[in-house]
Scaffold this active site. Structure first.
Site, PDB file in Angstrom:
ATOM      1  N   ASN A   1     -68.380  -4.332 -22.651  1.00  0.00           N
ATOM      2  CA  ASN A   1     -69.767  -4.592 -23.085  1.00  0.00           C
ATOM      3  C   ASN A   1     -70.747  -3.639 -22.402  1.00  0.00           C
ATOM      4  O   ASN A   1     -71.732  -3.220 -23.015  1.00  0.00           O
ATOM      5  CB  ASN A   1     -70.156  -6.051 -22.823  1.00  0.00           C
ATOM      6  CG  ASN A   1     -69.565  -6.971 -23.863  1.00  0.00           C
ATOM      7  OD1 ASN A   1     -70.048  -7.029 -24.983  1.00  0.00           O
ATOM      8  ND2 ASN A   1     -68.483  -7.657 -23.511  1.00  0.00           N
TER       9      ASN A   1
ATOM     10  N   MET B   1     -68.115 -12.957 -13.506  1.00  0.00           N
ATOM     11  CA  MET B   1     -67.494 -14.279 -13.444  1.00  0.00           C
ATOM     12  C   MET B   1     -68.004 -15.109 -12.274  1.00  0.00           C
ATOM     13  O   MET B   1     -67.227 -15.749 -11.577  1.00  0.00           O
ATOM     14  CB  MET B   1     -65.968 -14.129 -13.352  1.00  0.00           C
ATOM     15  CG  MET B   1     -65.371 -13.260 -14.423  1.00  0.00           C
ATOM     16  SD  MET B   1     -65.670 -13.908 -16.065  1.00  0.00           S
ATOM     17  CE  MET B   1     -64.410 -15.157 -16.115  1.00  0.00           C
TER      18      MET B   1
ATOM     19  N   HIS C   1     -71.367 -14.738 -24.500  1.00  0.00           N
ATOM     20  CA  HIS C   1     -70.291 -15.731 -24.383  1.00  0.00           C
ATOM     21  C   HIS C   1     -69.436 -15.686 -25.653  1.00  0.00           C
ATOM     22  O   HIS C   1     -69.976 -15.700 -26.765  1.00  0.00           O
ATOM     23  CB  HIS C   1     -70.880 -17.129 -24.180  1.00  0.00           C
ATOM     24  CG  HIS C   1     -69.819 -18.153 -23.941  1.00  0.00           C
ATOM     25  ND1 HIS C   1     -69.187 -18.289 -22.712  1.00  0.00           N
ATOM     26  CD2 HIS C   1     -69.252 -19.057 -24.759  1.00  0.00           C
ATOM     27  CE1 HIS C   1     -68.285 -19.244 -22.803  1.00  0.00           C
ATOM     28  NE2 HIS C   1     -68.291 -19.730 -24.030  1.00  0.00           N
TER      29      HIS C   1
ATOM     30  N   ASN D   1     -76.800 -13.389 -21.191  1.00  0.00           N
ATOM     31  CA  ASN D   1     -75.339 -13.417 -21.061  1.00  0.00           C
ATOM     32  C   ASN D   1     -74.714 -13.365 -22.447  1.00  0.00           C
ATOM     33  O   ASN D   1     -75.334 -13.779 -23.433  1.00  0.00           O
ATOM     34  CB  ASN D   1     -74.929 -14.722 -20.360  1.00  0.00           C
ATOM     35  CG  ASN D   1     -73.433 -14.800 -20.112  1.00  0.00           C
ATOM     36  OD1 ASN D   1     -72.793 -13.799 -19.752  1.00  0.00           O
ATOM     37  ND2 ASN D   1     -72.849 -15.972 -20.314  1.00  0.00           N
TER      38      ASN D   1
HETATM   39  C1  GRF Z   1     -66.499 -10.799 -22.732  1.00  0.00           C
HETATM   40  O1  GRF Z   1     -65.551 -11.269 -23.641  1.00  0.00           O
HETATM   41  C2  GRF Z   1     -67.628 -11.774 -22.585  1.00  0.00           C
HETATM   42  O2  GRF Z   1     -67.826 -12.559 -23.701  1.00  0.00           O
HETATM   43  C3  GRF Z   1     -67.206 -12.633 -21.422  1.00  0.00           C
HETATM   44  O3  GRF Z   1     -66.515 -11.769 -20.571  1.00  0.00           O
HETATM   45  C4  GRF Z   1     -65.939 -10.707 -21.326  1.00  0.00           C
HETATM   46  C5  GRF Z   1     -66.315  -9.434 -20.646  1.00  0.00           C
HETATM   47  O4  GRF Z   1     -65.625  -8.347 -21.154  1.00  0.00           O
HETATM   48  N1  GRF Z   1     -68.372 -13.234 -20.820  1.00  0.00           N
HETATM   49  P1  GRF Z   1     -66.001  -6.867 -20.713  1.00  0.00           P
HETATM   50  O5  GRF Z   1     -65.826  -6.797 -19.195  1.00  0.00           O
HETATM   51  O6  GRF Z   1     -67.390  -6.583 -21.137  1.00  0.00           O
HETATM   52  O7  GRF Z   1     -64.984  -6.008 -21.408  1.00  0.00           O
END
Ligand code: GRF
Length: 210
Positions: A13, A83, A102, A100
């Protein structure tokens, strides 16, 4: 605004945001040696590791985090694979400026392993939610959602890849909407769109949401 992206994992992301030219000034990771740090480096964005293993106390950890954010004059925060649960002090300091992503259609399947929960439950639709962060776990006011269908027989891997694609399209666009002042959190805790209904609709059409 000066955005910080808080990460802790693969950073896909973060990568999507940087590809969409979101003005990210700082990346903070609560884990050392995660791929997200390599992504920050590749784009030349300053990245700091604040290893949660070295500061076990939640309050002390967030105090250190806020000091780093202050030192870099951060005005808005996007959580992306971070996390950790922010303390109420951190949430209050950035209320309406922390978002955030989700991997479910909240309020269904909050918390950990949302995708797995949805898959096992057998729902036919799940999706992605972008929301403001409040004191609860995935309970903050919802800004935008992208539904994703689960056709019968779909594998969990295929669903995961569809969810990630939806996240990567939606999250940077919502961050840009906040950046442009198209949407904000009202004093009553409701999400306020500063666009006409038609403009929101046409923006959503661009995201294939209507
Ligand atoms: C994503 O799937 C998001 O929805 C969740 O954690 C994941 C993060 O993935 N909160 P990345 O580190 O951005 O690849």
């Amino acid at each position: 605004m000066r955005w910080a992206v808080l990460v802790g994992g693969t950073g896909s992301n973060l990568d999507a945001m940087l590809r969409a030219n979101v003005p990210v000034s700082l990346v903070v990771s609560h884990r050392a040696e995660v791929p997200a740090l390599g992504i920050a480096e590749r784009y030349g964005v300053l990245a700091v590791v604040l290893d949660s293993k070295t500061i076990r106390n939640r309050e002390r950890y967030d105090e250190a985090l806020c000091k780093i954010l202050d030192a870099h004059h951060i005005e808005a925060i996007a959580l992306a694979g971070y996390m950790r649960w922010l303390t109420s002090e951190t949430v209050a300091a950035y209320r309406g400026r922390i978002v955030n992503v989700h991997p479910s259609l909240l309020p269904a399947f909050p918390g950990m392993h949302a995708l797995d929960q949805a898959y096992r439950h057998g729902v036919r639709w799940t999706g992605v939610t972008i929301h403001f962060v409040d004191e609860g776990q995935d309970t903050g006011p919802i800004i935008m959602q992208q539904p994703v269908p689960i056709p019968p027989g779909e594998s969990q891997e295929a669903l995961e890849s569809k969810i990630h694609m939806a996240e990567h399209r939606l999250y940077p666009q919502v961050v840009w909407a906040l950046e442009r002042g198209w949407v904000h959190l009202g004093v009553d805790g409701r999400v306020i769109w500063d666009l006409s209904h038609k403009e929101v609709e046409s923006w959503m059409r661009g995201l294939y949401l209507v």
